[in-house]
Design a protein around this motif. Sequence first.
Motif, PDB file in Angstrom:
ATOM      1  N   PRO A  19      19.361  -3.823   3.052  1.00 33.17           N
ATOM      2  CA  PRO A  19      19.375  -4.771   1.922  1.00 33.17           C
ATOM      3  C   PRO A  19      18.087  -5.577   1.786  1.00 33.17           C
ATOM      4  O   PRO A  19      17.755  -6.040   0.692  1.00 33.17           O
ATOM      5  N   LEU A  20      17.347  -5.751   2.884  1.00 34.48           N
ATOM      6  CA  LEU A  20      16.101  -6.511   2.817  1.00 34.48           C
ATOM      7  C   LEU A  20      15.050  -5.823   1.962  1.00 34.48           C
ATOM      8  O   LEU A  20      14.120  -6.462   1.467  1.00 34.48           O
ATOM      9  N   LEU A  21      15.191  -4.503   1.785  1.00 35.15           N
ATOM     10  CA  LEU A  21      14.194  -3.753   1.033  1.00 35.15           C
ATOM     11  C   LEU A  21      14.112  -4.213  -0.420  1.00 35.15           C
ATOM     12  O   LEU A  21      13.069  -4.056  -1.067  1.00 35.15           O
ATOM     13  N   LEU A  22      15.191  -4.798  -0.937  1.00 29.72           N
ATOM     14  CA  LEU A  22      15.186  -5.300  -2.313  1.00 29.72           C
ATOM     15  C   LEU A  22      14.170  -6.426  -2.486  1.00 29.72           C
ATOM     16  O   LEU A  22      13.620  -6.613  -3.578  1.00 29.72           O
ATOM     17  N   GLY A  23      13.915  -7.180  -1.416  1.00 29.93           N
ATOM     18  CA  GLY A  23      12.920  -8.240  -1.489  1.00 29.93           C
ATOM     19  C   GLY A  23      11.551  -7.804  -1.014  1.00 29.93           C
ATOM     20  O   GLY A  23      10.531  -8.268  -1.523  1.00 29.93           O
ATOM     21  N   ILE A  24      11.514  -6.898  -0.040  1.00 23.28           N
ATOM     22  CA  ILE A  24      10.245  -6.459   0.526  1.00 23.28           C
ATOM     23  C   ILE A  24       9.464  -5.581  -0.445  1.00 23.28           C
ATOM     24  O   ILE A  24       8.248  -5.740  -0.601  1.00 23.28           O
ATOM     25  N   ALA A  25      10.147  -4.653  -1.111  1.00 22.20           N
ATOM     26  CA  ALA A  25       9.463  -3.677  -1.962  1.00 22.20           C
ATOM     27  C   ALA A  25       8.656  -4.322  -3.090  1.00 22.20           C
ATOM     28  O   ALA A  25       7.469  -4.007  -3.260  1.00 22.20           O
ATOM     29  N   PRO A  26       9.238  -5.236  -3.892  1.00 18.10           N
ATOM     30  CA  PRO A  26       8.440  -5.836  -4.971  1.00 18.10           C
ATOM     31  C   PRO A  26       7.228  -6.610  -4.458  1.00 18.10           C
ATOM     32  O   PRO A  26       6.144  -6.546  -5.054  1.00 18.10           O
ATOM     33  N   PHE A  27       7.402  -7.332  -3.353  1.00 25.30           N
ATOM     34  CA  PHE A  27       6.286  -8.089  -2.785  1.00 25.30           C
ATOM     35  C   PHE A  27       5.191  -7.147  -2.319  1.00 25.30           C
ATOM     36  O   PHE A  27       3.996  -7.397  -2.524  1.00 25.30           O
ATOM     37  N   GLY A  28       5.580  -6.038  -1.676  1.00 27.97           N
ATOM     38  CA  GLY A  28       4.600  -5.067  -1.233  1.00 27.97           C
ATOM     39  C   GLY A  28       3.846  -4.428  -2.387  1.00 27.97           C
ATOM     40  O   GLY A  28       2.631  -4.189  -2.290  1.00 27.97           O
ATOM     41  N   VAL A  29       4.542  -4.168  -3.475  1.00 27.59           N
ATOM     42  CA  VAL A  29       3.891  -3.596  -4.667  1.00 27.59           C
ATOM     43  C   VAL A  29       2.827  -4.553  -5.191  1.00 27.59           C
ATOM     44  O   VAL A  29       1.715  -4.140  -5.562  1.00 27.59           O
ATOM     45  N   VAL A  30       3.152  -5.837  -5.229  1.00 28.25           N
ATOM     46  CA  VAL A  30       2.192  -6.841  -5.694  1.00 28.25           C
ATOM     47  C   VAL A  30       0.946  -6.849  -4.808  1.00 28.25           C
ATOM     48  O   VAL A  30      -0.185  -6.887  -5.306  1.00 28.25           O
ATOM     49  N   VAL A  31       1.139  -6.811  -3.504  1.00 25.53           N
ATOM     50  CA  VAL A  31       0.003  -6.798  -2.584  1.00 25.53           C
ATOM     51  C   VAL A  31      -0.851  -5.554  -2.804  1.00 25.53           C
ATOM     52  O   VAL A  31      -2.090  -5.627  -2.790  1.00 25.53           O
ATOM     53  N   GLY A  32      -0.215  -4.419  -3.043  1.00 26.23           N
ATOM     54  CA  GLY A  32      -0.964  -3.195  -3.305  1.00 26.23           C
ATOM     55  C   GLY A  32      -1.792  -3.275  -4.571  1.00 26.23           C
ATOM     56  O   GLY A  32      -2.954  -2.837  -4.603  1.00 26.23           O
ATOM     57  N   VAL A  33      -1.224  -3.859  -5.621  1.00 28.29           N
ATOM     58  CA  VAL A  33      -1.950  -4.017  -6.884  1.00 28.29           C
ATOM     59  C   VAL A  33      -3.148  -4.939  -6.701  1.00 28.29           C
ATOM     60  O   VAL A  33      -4.259  -4.661  -7.181  1.00 28.29           O
ATOM     61  N   ILE A  34      -2.943  -6.047  -5.996  1.00 25.01           N
ATOM     62  CA  ILE A  34      -4.033  -7.008  -5.787  1.00 25.01           C
ATOM     63  C   ILE A  34      -5.113  -6.416  -4.885  1.00 25.01           C
ATOM     64  O   ILE A  34      -6.311  -6.671  -5.076  1.00 25.01           O
ATOM     65  N   ALA A  35      -4.717  -5.604  -3.909  1.00 22.71           N
ATOM     66  CA  ALA A  35      -5.698  -4.948  -3.047  1.00 22.71           C
ATOM     67  C   ALA A  35      -6.608  -4.037  -3.873  1.00 22.71           C
ATOM     68  O   ALA A  35      -7.834  -4.014  -3.676  1.00 22.71           O
ATOM     69  N   LEU A  36      -6.028  -3.293  -4.799  1.00 19.75           N
ATOM     70  CA  LEU A  36      -6.820  -2.437  -5.680  1.00 19.75           C
ATOM     71  C   LEU A  36      -7.774  -3.275  -6.520  1.00 19.75           C
ATOM     72  O   LEU A  36      -8.949  -2.936  -6.682  1.00 19.75           O
ATOM     73  N   ARG A  37      -7.281  -4.396  -7.030  1.00 21.12           N
ATOM     74  CA  ARG A  37      -8.104  -5.272  -7.870  1.00 21.12           C
ATOM     75  C   ARG A  37      -9.319  -5.793  -7.121  1.00 21.12           C
ATOM     76  O   ARG A  37     -10.381  -6.009  -7.697  1.00 21.12           O
ATOM     77  N   HIS A  38      -9.179  -5.987  -5.810  1.00 24.43           N
ATOM     78  CA  HIS A  38     -10.294  -6.508  -5.014  1.00 24.43           C
ATOM     79  C   HIS A  38     -11.145  -5.393  -4.415  1.00 24.43           C
ATOM     80  O   HIS A  38     -11.992  -5.651  -3.550  1.00 24.43           O
ATOM     81  N   GLY A  39     -10.909  -4.161  -4.842  1.00 25.27           N
ATOM     82  CA  GLY A  39     -11.801  -3.070  -4.479  1.00 25.27           C
ATOM     83  C   GLY A  39     -11.434  -2.272  -3.255  1.00 25.27           C
ATOM     84  O   GLY A  39     -12.211  -1.418  -2.818  1.00 25.27           O
TER      85      GLY A  39
END
Length: 234
Positions: A19-39
């Motif tokens: 059940p924790l994956l419901l909270g972990i997955a969206p946060f991880g996606v955000v971090v991945g997007v921001i990582a791409l933005r910073h190169g």
Amino acid sequence: MPVIFTRNGVRRGVLRGIPLLLGIAPFGVVVGVIALRHGLTLAETLLMSALVFAGASQLLALELWTNPPDILAVAIAALVVNIRMVPIGAALSFWLDHMRGWRLWTSLFVTVDHSFALSVAEHRAGGRDAGFLLGLGVLTWIAWVAATAAGHVLGAAISLADDNPIFFAAPASFVAILAALWRSARQDVPPWLLAAATALGAQALSLPAPMPLLAGAFAGAALGAWREGREARP
């Protein structure tokens, strides 16, 4: 009842963590997007998530990321955010003190706030299988790495404007941490105000990152420790 470590305990930890994956997955996606933005490349993002495995400190590190990056500044800032893991490890001593070798070090590496909270609840309910902590941690680690990878791929496929709300994730995550740590206005407001004022003052003096963050953190922590020490005296 003695503490044990079994495969069944690891399996139970994995199942409890789903059940924790419901909270972990969206946060991880955000971090991945921001990582791409910073190169960062996909490989660099995966390596960062696999080795650091801490959403809040990864977001902070990315906010401080430059080209080339100031590794020392980023590492110090991440340390300040993650210093809370020291008391968390101590609080899990009811299981960790009975573990040795790879079981101990792997469990420590993959322990995060979520697995800590569920492990404490499991122990209070009479659980004595330390494999529960490892199962929880391994599941959340795999989910986190996969989610940040998905975010990086998604960010490459969809162009996001600089003012997209997703990029507010960094400050929002730290506000959420403060909300979770809140005890009372009398205890928390003075150190928090001092920390904010010190950080803003350091920034006004044009001190380089992460000096404003560190100055604010240490000032607030010092005041908080002094106040608690004074109240603890007879």
